[in-house]
Design a protein around this motif. Structure first.
Motif, PDB file in Angstrom:
ATOM      1  N   GLU A   1       0.839  -1.219   0.000  1.00  0.00           N
ATOM      2  CA  GLU A   1       0.000   0.000   0.000  1.00  0.00           C
ATOM      3  C   GLU A   1       0.862   1.251   0.000  1.00  0.00           C
ATOM      4  O   GLU A   1       0.560   2.229  -0.686  1.00  0.00           O
ATOM      5  CB  GLU A   1      -0.927  -0.011   1.214  1.00  0.00           C
ATOM      6  N   ILE A   2       1.944   1.209   0.765  1.00  0.00           N
ATOM      7  CA  ILE A   2       2.856   2.354   0.804  1.00  0.00           C
ATOM      8  C   ILE A   2       3.484   2.563  -0.571  1.00  0.00           C
ATOM      9  O   ILE A   2       3.573   3.684  -1.067  1.00  0.00           O
ATOM     10  CB  ILE A   2       3.934   2.146   1.890  1.00  0.00           C
ATOM     11  N   GLU A   3       3.919   1.476  -1.235  1.00  0.00           N
ATOM     12  CA  GLU A   3       4.502   1.578  -2.574  1.00  0.00           C
ATOM     13  C   GLU A   3       3.482   2.115  -3.576  1.00  0.00           C
ATOM     14  O   GLU A   3       3.812   2.927  -4.436  1.00  0.00           O
ATOM     15  CB  GLU A   3       5.017   0.206  -3.019  1.00  0.00           C
ATOM     16  N   ALA A   4       2.221   1.680  -3.463  1.00  0.00           N
ATOM     17  CA  ALA A   4       1.167   2.170  -4.359  1.00  0.00           C
ATOM     18  C   ALA A   4       0.939   3.665  -4.135  1.00  0.00           C
ATOM     19  O   ALA A   4       0.762   4.425  -5.095  1.00  0.00           O
ATOM     20  CB  ALA A   4      -0.119   1.384  -4.136  1.00  0.00           C
ATOM     21  N   ASP A   5       0.953   4.112  -2.868  1.00  0.00           N
ATOM     22  CA  ASP A   5       0.800   5.544  -2.562  1.00  0.00           C
ATOM     23  C   ASP A   5       1.958   6.352  -3.145  1.00  0.00           C
ATOM     24  O   ASP A   5       1.764   7.434  -3.697  1.00  0.00           O
ATOM     25  CB  ASP A   5       0.719   5.764  -1.048  1.00  0.00           C
ATOM     26  N   ILE A   6       3.167   5.814  -3.014  1.00  0.00           N
ATOM     27  CA  ILE A   6       4.348   6.503  -3.557  1.00  0.00           C
ATOM     28  C   ILE A   6       4.247   6.579  -5.079  1.00  0.00           C
ATOM     29  O   ILE A   6       4.528   7.625  -5.685  1.00  0.00           O
ATOM     30  CB  ILE A   6       5.635   5.781  -3.120  1.00  0.00           C
ATOM     31  N   ARG A   7       3.810   5.497  -5.717  1.00  0.00           N
ATOM     32  CA  ARG A   7       3.665   5.472  -7.171  1.00  0.00           C
ATOM     33  C   ARG A   7       2.641   6.519  -7.622  1.00  0.00           C
ATOM     34  O   ARG A   7       2.876   7.281  -8.574  1.00  0.00           O
ATOM     35  CB  ARG A   7       3.236   4.077  -7.623  1.00  0.00           C
ATOM     36  N   ARG A   8       1.478   6.587  -6.943  1.00  0.00           N
ATOM     37  CA  ARG A   8       0.453   7.588  -7.289  1.00  0.00           C
ATOM     38  C   ARG A   8       0.987   9.007  -7.101  1.00  0.00           C
ATOM     39  O   ARG A   8       0.743   9.892  -7.920  1.00  0.00           O
ATOM     40  CB  ARG A   8      -0.804   7.376  -6.446  1.00  0.00           C
ATOM     41  N   ARG A   9       1.709   9.215  -6.017  1.00  0.00           N
ATOM     42  CA  ARG A   9       2.265  10.542  -5.741  1.00  0.00           C
ATOM     43  C   ARG A   9       3.270  10.939  -6.826  1.00  0.00           C
ATOM     44  O   ARG A   9       3.283  12.090  -7.285  1.00  0.00           O
ATOM     45  CB  ARG A   9       2.922  10.550  -4.368  1.00  0.00           C
ATOM     46  N   ARG A  10       4.098  10.001  -7.273  1.00  0.00           N
ATOM     47  CA  ARG A  10       5.075  10.279  -8.334  1.00  0.00           C
ATOM     48  C   ARG A  10       4.366  10.630  -9.639  1.00  0.00           C
ATOM     49  O   ARG A  10       4.783  11.542 -10.360  1.00  0.00           O
ATOM     50  CB  ARG A  10       5.989   9.078  -8.550  1.00  0.00           C
ATOM     51  N   GLU A  11       3.296   9.902  -9.958  1.00  0.00           N
ATOM     52  CA  GLU A  11       2.543  10.194 -11.178  1.00  0.00           C
ATOM     53  C   GLU A  11       1.922  11.588 -11.113  1.00  0.00           C
ATOM     54  O   GLU A  11       1.957  12.341 -12.095  1.00  0.00           O
ATOM     55  CB  GLU A  11       1.461   9.133 -11.391  1.00  0.00           C
ATOM     56  N   THR A  12       1.376  11.944  -9.964  1.00  0.00           N
ATOM     57  CA  THR A  12       0.786  13.270  -9.778  1.00  0.00           C
ATOM     58  C   THR A  12       1.850  14.352  -9.922  1.00  0.00           C
ATOM     59  O   THR A  12       1.635  15.370 -10.590  1.00  0.00           O
ATOM     60  CB  THR A  12       0.113  13.373  -8.400  1.00  0.00           C
ATOM     61  N   LEU A  13       3.009  14.128  -9.304  1.00  0.00           N
ATOM     62  CA  LEU A  13       4.091  15.110  -9.409  1.00  0.00           C
ATOM     63  C   LEU A  13       4.596  15.220 -10.850  1.00  0.00           C
ATOM     64  O   LEU A  13       4.908  16.318 -11.316  1.00  0.00           O
ATOM     65  CB  LEU A  13       5.239  14.736  -8.469  1.00  0.00           C
ATOM     66  N   ALA A  14       4.665  14.100 -11.571  1.00  0.00           N
ATOM     67  CA  ALA A  14       5.107  14.136 -12.969  1.00  0.00           C
ATOM     68  C   ALA A  14       4.134  14.949 -13.809  1.00  0.00           C
ATOM     69  O   ALA A  14       4.550  15.757 -14.659  1.00  0.00           O
ATOM     70  CB  ALA A  14       5.243  12.714 -13.510  1.00  0.00           C
TER      71      ALA A  14
END
Length: 109
Positions: free
Chosen positions: A12-25
């Motif tokens: 879940e933490i990795e999925a949150d980090i992935r979503r956050r990276r996509e949003t920042l990109a």
């Protein structure tokens, strides 16, 4: 005291980090487009064109107002011409044009 322990799983933490990276990109891409010189020039041109359109619109309204006022001076309520006002203005215009024509001939001679 409040419990600050994170109960998420590592997935879940990795999925949150992935979503956050996509949003920042996406945000960085949008910023890149906004600060690109072509975008800035396009925005400036659009603002100038809008201002020119607004100014021309105001000038058009003002000219129409003046034309209506002048038309009102030379026509009666029914739209018929007022000769008592038109004849003196026409004579004055012919006189000014005549003076300009005579003045122009003297300079050439």
């Amino acid at each position: 005291m409040a419990d600050t322990a994170d109960t998420r799983t590592p997935a879940e933490i990795e999925a949150d980090i992935r979503r956050r990276r996509e949003t920042l990109a996406e945000t960085l891409d949008e910023i890149g487009v906004r600060v690109h010189p072509k975008t800035i020039v396009g925005d400036a041109r659009a603002k100038v064109a809008s201002h020119v359109d607004h100014t021309l619109g105001r000038a058009y309204v003002q000219v129409n107002r003046v034309v209506s006022e002048v038309r009102g001076q030379f026509t009666d309520e029914r739209g018929a011409p007022r000769l008592e006002r038109i004849v003196p203005v026409a004579l004055l215009a012919v006189g000014v044009v005549g003076l300009l024509a005579v003045g122009g001939r003297k300079r050439r001679g």
